[in-house]
Write a protein that holds these residues in place. Structure first.
Motif, mmCIF file in Angstrom:
data_model
loop_
_atom_site.group_PDB
_atom_site.id
_atom_site.type_symbol
_atom_site.label_atom_id
_atom_site.label_comp_id
_atom_site.label_asym_id
_atom_site.label_seq_id
_atom_site.Cartn_x
_atom_site.Cartn_y
_atom_site.Cartn_z
ATOM 1 N N CYS A 54 0.855 -1.186 0.000
ATOM 2 C CA CYS A 54 0.000 0.000 0.000
ATOM 3 C C CYS A 54 0.899 1.248 0.000
ATOM 4 O O CYS A 54 1.854 1.335 0.770
ATOM 5 C CB CYS A 54 -0.879 -0.011 1.244
ATOM 6 S SG CYS A 54 -1.782 1.521 1.529
ATOM 7 N N CYS A 57 0.299 3.048 3.758
ATOM 8 C CA CYS A 57 0.644 2.457 5.055
ATOM 9 C C CYS A 57 1.623 1.296 4.914
ATOM 10 O O CYS A 57 1.989 0.687 5.917
ATOM 11 C CB CYS A 57 -0.613 2.004 5.790
ATOM 12 S SG CYS A 57 -1.391 0.564 5.069
ATOM 13 N N ILE A 59 1.427 -1.729 4.041
ATOM 14 C CA ILE A 59 1.007 -3.101 4.286
ATOM 15 C C ILE A 59 0.957 -3.839 2.947
ATOM 16 O O ILE A 59 0.838 -3.225 1.897
ATOM 17 C CB ILE A 59 -0.379 -3.128 4.988
ATOM 18 C CG1 ILE A 59 -0.637 -4.473 5.637
ATOM 19 C CG2 ILE A 59 -1.482 -2.777 3.996
ATOM 20 C CD1 ILE A 59 -1.968 -4.504 6.405
ATOM 21 N N CYS A 110 -4.427 -0.097 0.231
ATOM 22 C CA CYS A 110 -5.007 -1.330 0.764
ATOM 23 C C CYS A 110 -6.522 -1.204 0.827
ATOM 24 O O CYS A 110 -7.231 -2.191 0.775
ATOM 25 C CB CYS A 110 -4.415 -1.634 2.141
ATOM 26 S SG CYS A 110 -4.650 -0.332 3.362
ATOM 27 N N CYS A 114 -7.698 4.356 3.210
ATOM 28 C CA CYS A 114 -6.551 4.042 4.073
ATOM 29 C C CYS A 114 -5.989 5.338 4.662
ATOM 30 O O CYS A 114 -5.620 6.247 3.933
ATOM 31 C CB CYS A 114 -5.456 3.329 3.288
ATOM 32 S SG CYS A 114 -3.913 3.167 4.218
HETATM 33 ZN ZN LIG Z 1 -2.966 1.175 3.500
#
Ligand SMILES: [Zn+2]
Length: 165
Positions: A54, A57, A59, A110, A114
């Protein structure tokens, strides 16, 4: 006209961005070949998935990839063309790879909302709902700014360890 559906494994990784089609990822193809005067008109759809991180973030994310493509493969000897029929075959790899890479998002997320990472702690805000998105942090930023200016004038008073330098 001829139609074909088949699956192939992507050889090397496709794409250099935050998400890419990984090496040996499965790619499903639906292809239609039409004989036209100048060559063979190839159209179709490729489905696979892209994996990466992502953009907010960091992830791991997996994105479905569905791309359509269409290109004329010219018979050799005609006018110069980007793609040519070679030994009665059309090589779809470059065509499908380029279409796929172009469809990959520059800023994958994601989820659409987000909230990203906390600019202070680096933690994922999605896992720390109390923090909320950046907009509501404004009052705290103001408080931090006050702390900072207080520290400048009265160095001994601040007991907080918020200094990051
Ligand atoms: Zn994210």
């Amino acid at each position: 006209m001829r139609e074909a559906s088949f699956g192939v494994d992507v050889g090397e990784k496709w794409g250099e961005g935050l998400v890419a089609v990984a090496e040996k990822e499965r790619l499903e193809l639906d292809v239609r070949l039409e004989s036209v005067h100048e060559g063979i008109l190839v159209s179709g759809e490729a489905t696979t998935r892209a994996t990466g991180i992502c953009g907010r973030c960091l992830i791991d994310v997996t994105e479905p990839v569905e791309v359509e493509f269409q290109e004329l493969f010219a018979y050799p000897g005609g006018e110069a063309a980007d793609f040519e029929v070679q030994d009665d075959h059309v090589d779809l790899e470059t065509l499908v790879r380029d279409a796929t890479v172009l469809s990959l998002p520059f800023q994958p997320v994601c989820r659409p909302d987000c909230p990203g990472l906390d600019p202070e702690t680096g933690e994922r805000l999605a896992e720390n709902p109390g923090a909320g998105p950046r907009e509501v942090l404004d009052p705290r930023w103001a408080a931090l700014a006050e702390l900072a200016s207080d520290r400048d004038t009265e160095p001994g008073e601040s007991g907080q360890s918020t200094q990051t330098s």
